[in-house]
Design a protein around this motif. Structure first.
Motif, PDB file in Angstrom:
ATOM      1  N   HIS A 158       0.870  -1.167   0.000  1.00  0.00           N
ATOM      2  CA  HIS A 158       0.000   0.000   0.000  1.00  0.00           C
ATOM      3  C   HIS A 158       0.917   1.230   0.000  1.00  0.00           C
ATOM      4  O   HIS A 158       1.532   1.547   1.020  1.00  0.00           O
ATOM      5  CB  HIS A 158      -0.903   0.008   1.232  1.00  0.00           C
ATOM      6  CG  HIS A 158      -1.663  -1.271   1.429  1.00  0.00           C
ATOM      7  ND1 HIS A 158      -2.921  -1.471   0.891  1.00  0.00           N
ATOM      8  CD2 HIS A 158      -1.328  -2.421   2.073  1.00  0.00           C
ATOM      9  CE1 HIS A 158      -3.336  -2.689   1.218  1.00  0.00           C
ATOM     10  NE2 HIS A 158      -2.392  -3.279   1.927  1.00  0.00           N
ATOM     11  N   ARG A 159       1.039   1.872  -1.159  1.00  0.00           N
ATOM     12  CA  ARG A 159       1.922   3.028  -1.260  1.00  0.00           C
ATOM     13  C   ARG A 159       1.366   4.181  -0.434  1.00  0.00           C
ATOM     14  O   ARG A 159       0.230   4.619  -0.629  1.00  0.00           O
ATOM     15  CB  ARG A 159       2.101   3.454  -2.711  1.00  0.00           C
ATOM     16  CG  ARG A 159       3.087   4.604  -2.910  1.00  0.00           C
ATOM     17  CD  ARG A 159       3.234   4.942  -4.379  1.00  0.00           C
ATOM     18  NE  ARG A 159       4.130   6.084  -4.587  1.00  0.00           N
ATOM     19  CZ  ARG A 159       3.720   7.358  -4.512  1.00  0.00           C
ATOM     20  NH1 ARG A 159       2.456   7.633  -4.251  1.00  0.00           N
ATOM     21  NH2 ARG A 159       4.577   8.345  -4.691  1.00  0.00           N
ATOM     22  N   LEU A 160       2.162   4.675   0.502  1.00  0.00           N
ATOM     23  CA  LEU A 160       1.739   5.756   1.374  1.00  0.00           C
ATOM     24  C   LEU A 160       2.032   7.123   0.766  1.00  0.00           C
ATOM     25  O   LEU A 160       1.334   8.092   1.040  1.00  0.00           O
ATOM     26  CB  LEU A 160       2.436   5.641   2.727  1.00  0.00           C
ATOM     27  CG  LEU A 160       2.196   4.333   3.495  1.00  0.00           C
ATOM     28  CD1 LEU A 160       3.011   4.320   4.772  1.00  0.00           C
ATOM     29  CD2 LEU A 160       0.710   4.154   3.794  1.00  0.00           C
ATOM     30  N   GLY A 161       3.088   7.198  -0.027  1.00  0.00           N
ATOM     31  CA  GLY A 161       3.452   8.463  -0.635  1.00  0.00           C
ATOM     32  C   GLY A 161       4.954   8.602  -0.775  1.00  0.00           C
ATOM     33  O   GLY A 161       5.699   7.623  -0.678  1.00  0.00           O
ATOM     34  N   ARG A 162       5.382   9.832  -0.955  1.00  0.00           N
ATOM     35  CA  ARG A 162       6.778  10.097  -1.288  1.00  0.00           C
ATOM     36  C   ARG A 162       7.293  11.286  -0.484  1.00  0.00           C
ATOM     37  O   ARG A 162       6.541  12.177  -0.092  1.00  0.00           O
ATOM     38  CB  ARG A 162       6.885  10.403  -2.785  1.00  0.00           C
ATOM     39  CG  ARG A 162       8.281  10.686  -3.304  1.00  0.00           C
ATOM     40  CD  ARG A 162       8.257  10.943  -4.809  1.00  0.00           C
ATOM     41  NE  ARG A 162       9.571  11.266  -5.325  1.00  0.00           N
ATOM     42  CZ  ARG A 162      10.484  10.352  -5.641  1.00  0.00           C
ATOM     43  NH1 ARG A 162      10.203   9.069  -5.500  1.00  0.00           N
ATOM     44  NH2 ARG A 162      11.669  10.708  -6.101  1.00  0.00           N
ATOM     45  N   SER A 163       8.589  11.288  -0.237  1.00  0.00           N
ATOM     46  CA  SER A 163       9.234  12.439   0.399  1.00  0.00           C
ATOM     47  C   SER A 163      10.536  12.751  -0.328  1.00  0.00           C
ATOM     48  O   SER A 163      11.318  11.844  -0.644  1.00  0.00           O
ATOM     49  CB  SER A 163       9.536  12.155   1.874  1.00  0.00           C
ATOM     50  OG  SER A 163      10.312  13.207   2.432  1.00  0.00           O
ATOM     51  N   GLY A 164      10.779  14.038  -0.567  1.00  0.00           N
ATOM     52  CA  GLY A 164      12.075  14.469  -1.059  1.00  0.00           C
ATOM     53  C   GLY A 164      13.081  14.474   0.073  1.00  0.00           C
ATOM     54  O   GLY A 164      12.778  14.023   1.186  1.00  0.00           O
ATOM     55  N   VAL A 165      14.288  14.974  -0.206  1.00  0.00           N
ATOM     56  CA  VAL A 165      15.314  15.028   0.833  1.00  0.00           C
ATOM     57  C   VAL A 165      15.771  16.467   1.036  1.00  0.00           C
ATOM     58  O   VAL A 165      15.719  17.286   0.120  1.00  0.00           O
ATOM     59  CB  VAL A 165      16.537  14.136   0.518  1.00  0.00           C
ATOM     60  CG1 VAL A 165      16.133  12.679   0.395  1.00  0.00           C
ATOM     61  CG2 VAL A 165      17.246  14.616  -0.732  1.00  0.00           C
ATOM     62  N   THR A 166      16.202  16.740   2.243  1.00  0.00           N
ATOM     63  CA  THR A 166      16.742  18.045   2.600  1.00  0.00           C
ATOM     64  C   THR A 166      18.224  17.885   2.911  1.00  0.00           C
ATOM     65  O   THR A 166      18.587  17.114   3.811  1.00  0.00           O
ATOM     66  CB  THR A 166      16.013  18.614   3.829  1.00  0.00           C
ATOM     67  OG1 THR A 166      14.627  18.788   3.511  1.00  0.00           O
ATOM     68  CG2 THR A 166      16.614  19.963   4.244  1.00  0.00           C
ATOM     69  N   PHE A 167      19.072  18.553   2.138  1.00  0.00           N
ATOM     70  CA  PHE A 167      20.500  18.580   2.444  1.00  0.00           C
ATOM     71  C   PHE A 167      20.702  19.559   3.595  1.00  0.00           C
ATOM     72  O   PHE A 167      20.164  20.674   3.575  1.00  0.00           O
ATOM     73  CB  PHE A 167      21.305  19.021   1.222  1.00  0.00           C
ATOM     74  CG  PHE A 167      21.364  17.999   0.120  1.00  0.00           C
ATOM     75  CD1 PHE A 167      22.448  17.145   0.019  1.00  0.00           C
ATOM     76  CD2 PHE A 167      20.334  17.887  -0.800  1.00  0.00           C
ATOM     77  CE1 PHE A 167      22.520  16.187  -0.990  1.00  0.00           C
ATOM     78  CE2 PHE A 167      20.392  16.944  -1.808  1.00  0.00           C
ATOM     79  CZ  PHE A 167      21.486  16.089  -1.897  1.00  0.00           C
ATOM     80  N   CYS A 168      21.483  19.170   4.598  1.00  0.00           N
ATOM     81  CA  CYS A 168      21.650  20.018   5.772  1.00  0.00           C
ATOM     82  C   CYS A 168      23.016  19.798   6.415  1.00  0.00           C
ATOM     83  O   CYS A 168      23.707  18.816   6.133  1.00  0.00           O
ATOM     84  CB  CYS A 168      20.544  19.756   6.789  1.00  0.00           C
ATOM     85  SG  CYS A 168      20.407  18.020   7.291  1.00  0.00           S
ATOM     86  N   ALA A 169      23.393  20.736   7.280  1.00  0.00           N
ATOM     87  CA  ALA A 169      24.683  20.668   7.978  1.00  0.00           C
ATOM     88  C   ALA A 169      24.635  21.663   9.136  1.00  0.00           C
ATOM     89  O   ALA A 169      23.651  22.397   9.309  1.00  0.00           O
ATOM     90  CB  ALA A 169      25.825  21.000   7.021  1.00  0.00           C
ATOM     91  N   VAL A 170      25.691  21.690   9.936  1.00  0.00           N
ATOM     92  CA  VAL A 170      25.789  22.709  10.979  1.00  0.00           C
ATOM     93  C   VAL A 170      25.798  24.078  10.305  1.00  0.00           C
ATOM     94  O   VAL A 170      26.159  24.203   9.115  1.00  0.00           O
ATOM     95  CB  VAL A 170      27.056  22.503  11.843  1.00  0.00           C
ATOM     96  CG1 VAL A 170      26.948  21.232  12.673  1.00  0.00           C
ATOM     97  CG2 VAL A 170      28.306  22.482  10.978  1.00  0.00           C
ATOM     98  N   PRO A 171      25.390  25.141  10.996  1.00  0.00           N
ATOM     99  CA  PRO A 171      25.172  26.448  10.347  1.00  0.00           C
ATOM    100  C   PRO A 171      26.312  26.941   9.468  1.00  0.00           C
ATOM    101  O   PRO A 171      26.072  27.367   8.322  1.00  0.00           O
ATOM    102  CB  PRO A 171      24.926  27.375  11.541  1.00  0.00           C
ATOM    103  CG  PRO A 171      24.293  26.481  12.568  1.00  0.00           C
ATOM    104  CD  PRO A 171      24.975  25.154  12.419  1.00  0.00           C
ATOM    105  N   ALA A 172      27.546  26.922   9.957  1.00  0.00           N
ATOM    106  CA  ALA A 172      28.657  27.471   9.171  1.00  0.00           C
ATOM    107  C   ALA A 172      28.846  26.706   7.867  1.00  0.00           C
ATOM    108  O   ALA A 172      29.022  27.299   6.790  1.00  0.00           O
ATOM    109  CB  ALA A 172      29.943  27.450   9.995  1.00  0.00           C
ATOM    110  N   LEU A 173      28.817  25.384   7.938  1.00  0.00           N
ATOM    111  CA  LEU A 173      28.989  24.567   6.738  1.00  0.00           C
ATOM    112  C   LEU A 173      27.789  24.707   5.813  1.00  0.00           C
ATOM    113  O   LEU A 173      27.946  24.732   4.580  1.00  0.00           O
ATOM    114  CB  LEU A 173      29.204  23.105   7.127  1.00  0.00           C
ATOM    115  CG  LEU A 173      29.449  22.116   5.985  1.00  0.00           C
ATOM    116  CD1 LEU A 173      30.675  22.528   5.174  1.00  0.00           C
ATOM    117  CD2 LEU A 173      29.619  20.690   6.525  1.00  0.00           C
ATOM    118  N   ALA A 174      26.581  24.803   6.392  1.00  0.00           N
ATOM    119  CA  ALA A 174      25.381  24.962   5.565  1.00  0.00           C
ATOM    120  C   ALA A 174      25.436  26.252   4.759  1.00  0.00           C
ATOM    121  O   ALA A 174      25.095  26.272   3.563  1.00  0.00           O
ATOM    122  CB  ALA A 174      24.137  24.934   6.448  1.00  0.00           C
TER     123      ALA A 174
END
Length: 300
Positions: free
Chosen positions: A164-180
């Motif tokens: 039973h397909r529930l749906g889909r999610s994209g991805v969020t690239f993230c890091a600590v503030p300085a690196l982000a």
């Protein structure tokens, strides 16, 4: 053995729990010789010794350990049967046995399970984690009502199941503030040779990420690979590199670990599934979970 004598099994189960025939006799209200005789009959019917002595105590043999696992399950199911068909069953707690694949984000799993804790009737959730093939076997043995996964069951699992397909999610690239802040400039080329904390190669998100990296002609410098998404996020919070979280739960993850968004990318997304042994989701709590996930949690 044509059938299992459940009186014998009850005596065995009680002795296994107490480690003593004397204590078991007191608990069951029968004589010690009676318990010993019943256990001998069970051992004869199974063809294995279930205990060996260690001083004054009885210790389970290897066969006894296996038998105890099944006995726990049998008596648990017996209690469920009583609750399900007994008097005033509407006031009793429901029980949902749900399996979750190792690769499934714990945050997503929790979001999926939330409706169970707001169900009109009191509900007990028993969550088990493992590889999909193991969970499918437990589903077929009716030890699970539902499996939540980031991949569908296929013919390779050699079991009759329904996705039973529930749906889909994209991805969020993230890091600590300085690196982000640094990587947000000139994204996605900024990720080339940047330190990366990625899902391990056996996880669906990793395949999607690798495909996207190839398309963008970039190659991050992998400093860590993880099967556990929580550990991966902890490593990112330590400033070891950038990582990814599923967009549907990114607010909770970013806030908890002090991470900042680099960019959100739908192309790297994953599909999520509820897997059952029957075409219709019959357990009312499982049905509520799948309905909530499909209509409110994921994109479709």
């Amino acid at each position: 053995m044509d059938f299992l004598n459940y009186h014998h099994l009850r005596y065995f189960w009680t002795v296994a729990k107490t480690g003593s025939i004397r204590k078991s006799a007191e608990e069951l209200g029968v004589s010690q010789p009676s318990i010993s005789a019943q256990i001998r009959l069970l051992e004869e019917s199974i063809g294995e010794k279930l205990f060996h002595r260690s001083g004054r105590n009885l210790v389970l043999s290897e066969a006894g350990q296996v038998a105890l696992t099944y006995a726990d399950e049998i008596f648990s199911l017996g209690r469920e049967l009583t609750n399900a068909v007994g008097n005033d069953s509407s006031s009793r707690s429901l029980r949902l046995n749900v399996g979750m694949t190792d690769s499934l984000s714990k945050l997503i799993a929790f979001e999926c399970l939330k409706p169970a804790y707001h169900f009109p009737r009191s509900t007990q959730i028993v969550a088990r984690q493992g590889e999909l093939s193991v969970l499918i076997n437990q589903l077929q043995a009716h030890r699970l009502d539902l499996v939540l996964a980031d991949e569908p069951a296929t013919s390779i699992h050699k079991a009759k199941t329904y996705n039973h397909r529930l749906g889909r999610s994209g991805v969020t690239f993230c890091a600590v503030p300085a690196l982000a802040r640094k990587l947000a400039r000139n994204f996605p080329q900024s990720l080339h040779e940047a330190p990366a904390l990625l899902p391990s190669e056996n996880m669906g998100m990793r395949w999607a990420l690798e495909t996207w990296f190839d398309k963008q002609e970039i190659r991050p410098r992998i400093v860590g690979e993880f099967e556990d998404s929580t550990l991966m996020e902890v490593a990112a919070a330590g400033g070891l590199g950038f990582t990814t979280v599923h967009t549907v739960v990114d607010q909770a993850a970013l806030k908890h670990y002090g991470l900042k968004v680099i960019e959100k990318v739908e192309e790297c997304g994953s599909d999520f599934y509820a897997i059952t042994g029957e075409r219709r989701v019959k357990n009312p709590v499982a049905a509520k979970i799948t309905e909530h996930a499909f209509s409110q949690l994921f994109t479709n």
